[in-house]
Motif scaffolding. Structure first.
Motif, PDB file in Angstrom:
ATOM      1  N   VAL A   3      -4.477   8.127  -3.548  1.00 36.53           N
ATOM      2  CA  VAL A   3      -5.667   8.221  -2.552  1.00 36.53           C
ATOM      3  C   VAL A   3      -4.938   7.544  -1.217  1.00 36.53           C
ATOM      4  N   HIS A   4      -5.369   7.973   0.077  1.00 40.94           N
ATOM      5  CA  HIS A   4      -4.868   7.158   1.120  1.00 40.94           C
ATOM      6  C   HIS A   4      -5.956   6.351   1.813  1.00 40.94           C
ATOM      7  N   TYR A   5      -6.213   5.212   1.460  1.00 36.92           N
ATOM      8  CA  TYR A   5      -7.109   4.384   2.239  1.00 36.92           C
ATOM      9  C   TYR A   5      -7.532   4.608   3.868  1.00 36.92           C
ATOM     10  N   ALA A 195       2.292  12.817  -6.148  1.00 34.61           N
ATOM     11  CA  ALA A 195       0.957  13.702  -5.840  1.00 34.61           C
ATOM     12  C   ALA A 195       1.306  15.132  -5.979  1.00 34.61           C
ATOM     13  N   HIS A 196       0.403  15.937  -6.384  1.00 37.30           N
ATOM     14  CA  HIS A 196       0.721  17.300  -6.326  1.00 37.30           C
ATOM     15  C   HIS A 196       1.265  18.164  -7.444  1.00 37.30           C
ATOM     16  N   CYS A 197       2.548  18.040  -7.440  1.00 42.49           N
ATOM     17  CA  CYS A 197       3.538  18.859  -8.279  1.00 42.49           C
ATOM     18  C   CYS A 197       3.062  20.219  -8.750  1.00 42.49           C
ATOM     19  N   SER A 246      -8.140  11.853  -6.206  1.00 45.18           N
ATOM     20  CA  SER A 246      -8.889  12.372  -5.353  1.00 45.18           C
ATOM     21  C   SER A 246      -8.017  12.745  -3.986  1.00 45.18           C
ATOM     22  N   ASP A 247      -7.120  11.789  -3.798  1.00 50.14           N
ATOM     23  CA  ASP A 247      -6.107  12.278  -2.514  1.00 50.14           C
ATOM     24  C   ASP A 247      -6.898  12.408  -1.277  1.00 50.14           C
ATOM     25  N   VAL A 248      -8.007  11.572  -1.191  1.00 41.32           N
ATOM     26  CA  VAL A 248      -8.854  11.511   0.150  1.00 41.32           C
ATOM     27  C   VAL A 248      -7.850  10.886   1.278  1.00 41.32           C
TER      28      VAL A 248
HETATM   29 ZN    ZN Z   1      -1.721  12.463  -0.640  1.00 39.15          ZN
END
Ligand code: ZN
Ligand code: GUN
Length: 355
Positions: A3-5, A195-197, A246-248
């Motif tokens: 996630v990205h704060y 992330a993702h792959c 979530s990757d927000v």
């Molecule tokens: Zn990300």
């Protein structure tokens, strides 16, 4: 798991795909995190949102600014949370005010590791944003830093979007694949989280498996940005470890319920036909014990076993009228867990216990 704060305030920013989304919304938003007071304010909102949704641990991107990392860890420390983060490494193809300087970025990372890694419940992640925004020298330095600090995490993105994959092929023609770029710089190992792959082949999945690197599946983000569908069948068949994220702000929700539902849709679609019907208990596992294991935190968090840290949530399966009807009729645990995935959100989270 990812996630990205600093992207808390850009949830729901529309774009044609990943690269224009980064250029038009994400990079400008992240530039503001040079200011410590602003970073502290957003970190505070971020932790409040996570807790409202029953999320007690996260592996989070900060920005390139060391102050953004200090703000994050100070906030986590104040709340007693187990959190992992790190300064983003990003020394090319990025705007002024966000782009860092190769040598200084590595010195700053080392300083932040000394300051924060292993302080109470805090852990440091060496965080090259993704291969296109780091020079070879920065990626090499990150790999060396990771080798000198084997119990830190490595955190990055890989094979999310087709235009991104094409760009990586142009920038790193010597590599067999995008995943192989990271291997070449010593960035695949235990505690390396990508992330993702999505756009991988079986050789990439085997490389992830053999090095101990893990995938953070980010289904709401991949659906929102039109990136593609994680191949659950491929991951399972090759034995590439994975968990949910979530990757927000690419992702659209802090809610694990929303993330699990999106993962279910993605499993249905799959890259193989017919798609899978992912079991509710498997989806929950990927957000709890399985995610903890993928982060190398098994026995510490993620289950209610004796001896683990007491981070847990109290959920109310009757939080809405429809949930009450639905969960009353559940014949078994899988049906109860599925009802919560499909109909649940922050209203279900009654209490959150930290440590
Ligand atoms: Zn990300
Ligand atoms: N790839 C590089 N940076 C980012 C980011 O901030 N979000 C997502 N989803 N992908 C990225």
């Amino acid at each position: 798991m990812h996630v990205h704060y600093p992207q808390t305030d850009i949830i729901g920013a529309p774009a044609d795909g990943l690269l224009p989304w980064l250029e038009n919304y994400t990079f400008p938003a992240e530039t503001r995190f040079a200011q410590p007071a602003y970073a502290a304010e957003v970190a505070n909102v971020f932790f409040s949102e996570l807790l409202r949704h029953g999320v007690t641990t996260a592996l989070a991107f900060a920005t390139t600014h060391p102050a953004s990392v200090d703000a994050f860890f100070q906030g986590a420390q104040k709340r007693g949370l187990r959190m992992i983060s790190g300064k983003v490494l990003q020394d090319r193809h990025s705007p002024d005010g966000l782009r860092d300087e190769t040598e200084q970025s590595l010195i700053d990372s080392e300083t932040l590791i000394q300051r924060w890694h292993g302080q109470g419940r805090l852990g440091y992640a060496i965080t090259p944003r993704f291969a296109p925004t780091s020079t070879d020298a920065q990626l090499r330095g990150a790999g060396e830093l990771a080798a000198r600090n084997p119990d830190t995490w490595i955190h990055s993105h890989v094979a999310e979007n087709r235009d991104e994959v094409r760009w990586v092929r142009e920038l790193f023609p010597q590599a067999r694949s995008y995943v192989d770029v990271y291997r070449g710089f010593g960035l695949l190992r235990e505690r390396a989280v990508y992330a993702h792959c999505i756009h991988l082949d079986d050789a990439d999945r085997a490389l992830m498996r053999d090095t101990g690197a893990v995938a953070a599946v980010s289904p709401t983000s991949n659906l929102f940005l039109g990136s593609g569908f994680f191949d659950y069948e491929g991951a399972e068949r090759i034995g590439m470890r994975h968990g949910l994220a979530s990757d927000v702000g690419g992702g659209t929700s802090f809610s694990p319920f929303h993330t699990m539902l999106a993962a279910y849709y993605v499993g249905r679609e799959g890259q193989t036909k017919p798609g899978l019907s992912l079991a509710p208990s498997r989806l929950w596992w990927h957000h709890t014990g399985g995610a903890a294991r993928a982060l190398g935190l098994q026995g510490v968090i993620g289950t209610l076993q004796a001896g683990t840290e007491a981070d847990f949530v109290l959920l109310n399966p009757k939080a809405t009228p429809l949930l009450a009807r639905k969960t009353e009729r559940a014949q078994n645990l899988e049906e109860l867990l599925f009802a919560l995935i499909v109909l649940g959100d922050d209203r279900v989270v009654d209490q959150v216990c930290i440590a």
